[in-house]
Motif scaffolding. Structure first.
Motif, PDB file in Angstrom:
ATOM      1  N   GLN A  97     -21.851  22.166  32.373  1.00 36.02           N
ATOM      2  CA  GLN A  97     -23.271  22.523  32.448  1.00 36.02           C
ATOM      3  C   GLN A  97     -23.496  23.850  33.162  1.00 36.02           C
ATOM      4  OE1 GLN A  97     -25.757  19.734  34.540  1.00 36.02           O
ATOM      5  NE2 GLN A  97     -27.656  20.546  33.688  1.00 36.02           N
ATOM      6  N   GLU A  98     -22.754  24.088  34.239  1.00 36.52           N
ATOM      7  CA  GLU A  98     -22.958  25.319  35.002  1.00 36.52           C
ATOM      8  C   GLU A  98     -22.555  26.535  34.181  1.00 36.52           C
ATOM      9  OE1 GLU A  98     -21.706  27.341  39.296  1.00 36.52           O
ATOM     10  OE2 GLU A  98     -21.119  25.290  38.826  1.00 36.52           O
ATOM     11  N   LEU A  99     -21.420  26.445  33.496  1.00 37.74           N
ATOM     12  CA  LEU A  99     -20.991  27.564  32.669  1.00 37.74           C
ATOM     13  C   LEU A  99     -21.948  27.784  31.505  1.00 37.74           C
ATOM     14  CD1 LEU A  99     -17.112  27.065  32.540  1.00 37.74           C
ATOM     15  CD2 LEU A  99     -18.387  28.852  33.734  1.00 37.74           C
ATOM     16  N   LYS A 104     -26.114  31.134  28.808  1.00 36.20           N
ATOM     17  CA  LYS A 104     -27.507  31.349  28.398  1.00 36.20           C
ATOM     18  C   LYS A 104     -28.048  32.644  29.009  1.00 36.20           C
ATOM     19  CE  LYS A 104     -29.082  26.646  27.447  1.00 36.20           C
ATOM     20  NZ  LYS A 104     -30.046  25.574  27.821  1.00 36.20           N
ATOM     21  N   ILE A 105     -27.663  32.901  30.260  1.00 35.55           N
ATOM     22  CA  ILE A 105     -28.076  34.151  30.907  1.00 35.55           C
ATOM     23  C   ILE A 105     -27.465  35.348  30.178  1.00 35.55           C
ATOM     24  CG2 ILE A 105     -27.851  35.535  33.008  1.00 35.55           C
ATOM     25  CD1 ILE A 105     -28.035  32.917  34.594  1.00 35.55           C
ATOM     26  N   LEU A 106     -26.185  35.221  29.813  1.00 35.74           N
ATOM     27  CA  LEU A 106     -25.514  36.295  29.076  1.00 35.74           C
ATOM     28  C   LEU A 106     -26.200  36.533  27.739  1.00 35.74           C
ATOM     29  CD1 LEU A 106     -23.164  38.269  28.647  1.00 35.74           C
ATOM     30  CD2 LEU A 106     -21.821  36.354  27.758  1.00 35.74           C
ATOM     31  N   LEU A 107     -26.526  35.451  27.026  1.00 40.28           N
ATOM     32  CA  LEU A 107     -27.209  35.582  25.749  1.00 40.28           C
ATOM     33  C   LEU A 107     -28.584  36.225  25.933  1.00 40.28           C
ATOM     34  CD1 LEU A 107     -27.500  35.042  22.714  1.00 40.28           C
ATOM     35  CD2 LEU A 107     -28.322  32.742  23.279  1.00 40.28           C
ATOM     36  N   GLY A 108     -29.336  35.768  26.948  1.00 38.46           N
ATOM     37  CA  GLY A 108     -30.663  36.321  27.206  1.00 38.46           C
ATOM     38  C   GLY A 108     -30.619  37.808  27.502  1.00 38.46           C
ATOM     39  N   LEU A 109     -29.665  38.229  28.332  1.00 38.63           N
ATOM     40  CA  LEU A 109     -29.537  39.653  28.670  1.00 38.63           C
ATOM     41  C   LEU A 109     -29.097  40.473  27.461  1.00 38.63           C
ATOM     42  CD1 LEU A 109     -27.865  39.420  32.200  1.00 38.63           C
ATOM     43  CD2 LEU A 109     -30.245  40.020  31.673  1.00 38.63           C
ATOM     44  N   LEU A 144     -21.335  35.160  19.414  1.00 39.70           N
ATOM     45  CA  LEU A 144     -22.615  34.530  19.772  1.00 39.70           C
ATOM     46  C   LEU A 144     -22.976  33.435  18.778  1.00 39.70           C
ATOM     47  CD1 LEU A 144     -24.833  37.563  20.858  1.00 39.70           C
ATOM     48  CD2 LEU A 144     -23.721  35.878  22.313  1.00 39.70           C
ATOM     49  N   GLY A 145     -22.623  33.657  17.500  1.00 41.36           N
ATOM     50  CA  GLY A 145     -22.870  32.633  16.490  1.00 41.36           C
ATOM     51  C   GLY A 145     -22.050  31.385  16.744  1.00 41.36           C
ATOM     52  N   GLY A 146     -20.800  31.566  17.158  1.00 45.44           N
ATOM     53  CA  GLY A 146     -19.959  30.418  17.474  1.00 45.44           C
ATOM     54  C   GLY A 146     -20.438  29.665  18.694  1.00 45.44           C
ATOM     55  N   LEU A 147     -20.897  30.402  19.702  1.00 44.98           N
ATOM     56  CA  LEU A 147     -21.375  29.784  20.945  1.00 44.98           C
ATOM     57  C   LEU A 147     -22.715  29.094  20.771  1.00 44.98           C
ATOM     58  CD1 LEU A 147     -20.461  32.550  23.548  1.00 44.98           C
ATOM     59  CD2 LEU A 147     -19.663  30.180  23.624  1.00 44.98           C
ATOM     60  N   PHE A 148     -23.661  29.779  20.136  1.00 47.66           N
ATOM     61  CA  PHE A 148     -25.045  29.309  20.134  1.00 47.66           C
ATOM     62  C   PHE A 148     -25.669  29.164  18.745  1.00 47.66           C
ATOM     63  CE2 PHE A 148     -24.427  32.139  23.864  1.00 47.66           C
ATOM     64  CZ  PHE A 148     -24.533  31.211  24.872  1.00 47.66           C
ATOM     65  N   SER A 149     -24.929  29.516  17.685  1.00 46.71           N
ATOM     66  CA  SER A 149     -25.514  29.607  16.339  1.00 46.71           C
ATOM     67  C   SER A 149     -26.636  30.635  16.297  1.00 46.71           C
ATOM     68  CB  SER A 149     -26.049  28.246  15.862  1.00 46.71           C
ATOM     69  OG  SER A 149     -25.037  27.518  15.228  1.00 46.71           O
ATOM     70  N   LEU A 243     -34.919  32.017  27.345  1.00 46.68           N
ATOM     71  CA  LEU A 243     -33.570  31.609  27.735  1.00 46.68           C
ATOM     72  C   LEU A 243     -33.316  31.852  29.226  1.00 46.68           C
ATOM     73  CD1 LEU A 243     -31.482  32.937  24.713  1.00 46.68           C
ATOM     74  CD2 LEU A 243     -31.694  30.552  25.393  1.00 46.68           C
ATOM     75  N   LEU A 244     -33.777  33.003  29.721  1.00 51.95           N
ATOM     76  CA  LEU A 244     -33.478  33.381  31.103  1.00 51.95           C
ATOM     77  C   LEU A 244     -34.284  32.569  32.118  1.00 51.95           C
ATOM     78  CD1 LEU A 244     -33.337  37.277  30.697  1.00 51.95           C
ATOM     79  CD2 LEU A 244     -31.421  35.727  31.095  1.00 51.95           C
ATOM     80  N   THR A 245     -35.521  32.210  31.774  1.00 55.49           N
ATOM     81  CA  THR A 245     -36.387  31.511  32.730  1.00 55.49           C
ATOM     82  C   THR A 245     -35.826  30.154  33.162  1.00 55.49           C
ATOM     83  OG1 THR A 245     -38.340  32.641  31.876  1.00 55.49           O
ATOM     84  CG2 THR A 245     -38.713  30.645  33.155  1.00 55.49           C
ATOM     85  N   PRO A 246     -35.505  29.230  32.215  1.00 59.60           N
ATOM     86  CA  PRO A 246     -34.970  27.941  32.659  1.00 59.60           C
ATOM     87  C   PRO A 246     -33.589  28.066  33.302  1.00 59.60           C
ATOM     88  CG  PRO A 246     -34.980  28.081  30.270  1.00 59.60           C
ATOM     89  CD  PRO A 246     -35.726  29.258  30.762  1.00 59.60           C
ATOM     90  N   ALA A 247     -32.795  29.036  32.851  1.00 55.61           N
ATOM     91  CA  ALA A 247     -31.484  29.240  33.474  1.00 55.61           C
ATOM     92  C   ALA A 247     -31.626  29.688  34.915  1.00 55.61           C
ATOM     93  CB  ALA A 247     -30.685  30.270  32.663  1.00 55.61           C
ATOM     94  N   ALA A 248     -32.584  30.583  35.159  1.00 51.30           N
ATOM     95  CA  ALA A 248     -32.831  31.055  36.520  1.00 51.30           C
ATOM     96  C   ALA A 248     -33.335  29.918  37.420  1.00 51.30           C
ATOM     97  CB  ALA A 248     -33.844  32.197  36.505  1.00 51.30           C
ATOM     98  N   ARG A 249     -34.200  29.078  36.867  1.00 50.54           N
ATOM     99  CA  ARG A 249     -34.696  27.932  37.621  1.00 50.54           C
ATOM    100  C   ARG A 249     -33.573  27.001  38.031  1.00 50.54           C
ATOM    101  NH1 ARG A 249     -39.935  26.426  33.827  1.00 50.54           N
ATOM    102  NH2 ARG A 249     -41.326  28.082  34.579  1.00 50.54           N
TER     103      ARG A 249
END
Length: 254
Positions: A97-99, A104-109, A144-149, A243-249
Motif C-alpha cells: 500500500q505504501e509503495l 500514485k504521486i509519481l503518476l500525478g507529477l 505507466l500503462g502496465g502499472l495503472f492502465s 491523484l496527488l491529493t489523496p496520496a498526500a493525505r
C-alpha cells in the motif's frame, strides 16, 4: 459495492468515455483519477477494468477510422510501449500500500509535467520528432500503462506536438492504447488476476461504453485542435490533482 458506489462507477465511466472520444485519450486517466478520489475501487481492480473498457471504447474507431498513420513513429513507439506494459505490470505485482501511494504521486507529477509541457509548447514543429524520442515516450507510456492502465501522458505529449491532423492523432493514440490493453489483459489472465468483480463491472459497463463511443463517433464534436489541446491540459491537471491529493493525505496521516 453499494448502490451509490455503482452510481459513482458509471458516472466515472461516462465522463472518461466522453473525454476519450473528444481527445483520443484520457479514458484511463479520468477514470483512475475519479475512482481514486472517491475510493470506490482499489488500484489493481480499477486498472484491470480500464484495460477491458478501453477496448470497448476503441472498437468504433478501429472499425471506421482510416486516417493514415506515420508508420515508423507509430510502430517504434508501439513496440517499446508493449515492452513497457510487461515491465509496469511486473512492478505492480510487487507493490504494497505504501509503495502504491508513492507510485500514485509519481503518476500525478508525470501527468502535471506533461500537461504544462504540452500547453507551453506554442509552436508546432514543421517535421516529425525523431524515432528515438518516439521510442522513449512509447516505453514510458507502456510502463505507466502496465502499472495503472493509464498510458496516456507521455505518448499524448509527444503525439500532440507533431505536425499531423487531429484525426491522425486520435487514431495513433487509440490504436496504441488498444494494443496495450490487449497485452495487459492477456498477462493479467495468465497471472490469474482477473477476478469476478472485475468481470462483473466490465460486463456491466462494456455495452454502455460501446454505445457512447458509437454515438460520439457518429456525431463528433468538431473543435479546433488548439481548443482540444486546452481541454487536454485541463483534463491532465485535474487528473493529476485527483491523484496527488489523496496520496498526500495518506502520507500526512501515516
Amino acid at each position: 459495492m453499494s448502490f451509490a458506489d455503482y452510481g459513482i462507477f458509471f458516472g466515472c465511466v461516462g465522463l472518461a468515455c466522453f473525454a476519450q472520444n473528444l481527445t483520443g485519450f484520457a479514458f484511463g486517466l479520468i477514470f483512475l483519477g475519479l475512482i481514486s478520489l472517491f475510493g470506490t475501487l482499489d488500484l489493481a481492480t480499477a486498472a484491470n477494468v480500464i484495460s477491458i473498457l478501453s477496448l470497448a471504447n476503441a472498437l468504433p474507431s478501429l472499425k471506421s477510422d482510416k486516417a493514415p498513420l506515420p508508420k515508423k513513429p507509430f510502430y517504434t513507439s508501439l513496440a517499446l510501449s508493449l515492452i513497457g506494459v510487461v515491465i509496469g505490470l511486473y512492478l505492480l505485482n510487487f507493490l504494497n500500500q505504501e509503495l502504491e501511494v508513492y507510485l500514485k504521486i509519481l503518476l500525478g507529477l508525470t501527468i502535471l509535467i506533461a500537461s504544462f509541457l504540452l500547453i507551453l509548447s506554442k509552436k508546432t514543429p514543421e517535421k516529425m520528432s525523431s524515432l528515438p524520442l518516439f521510442a522513449f515516450f512509447g516505453g514510458l507510456s507502456g510502463i505507466l500503462g502496465g502499472l495503472f492502465s493509464t498510458a496516456g501522458p507521455p505518448l499524448v505529449y509527444i503525439v500532440y506536438r507533431q505536425p499531423i491532423a487531429l484525426t491522425v492523432i486520435k487514431r495513433f493514440l487509440v490504436l496504441s492504447f488498444a494494443a496495450n490493453a490487449i497485452v495487459r489483459i492477456a498477462l493479467e489472465i495468465y497471472n490469474g488476476h482477473i477476478n469476478w468483480q472485475i468481470i462483473t463491472l466490465s460486463a456491466m459497463a462494456f455495452p454502455f461504453v460501446l454505445v457512447m463511443s458509437m454515438i460520439q463517433k457518429r456525431y463528433p464534436i468538431k473543435w479546433p485542435i488548439d481548443v482540444i489541446k486546452k481541454i487536454v491540459f485541463v483534463l491532465l491537471v485535474l487528473t493529476s490533482i485527483s491523484l496527488l491529493t489523496p496520496a498526500a493525505r495518506y502520507l500526512l496521516n501515516f
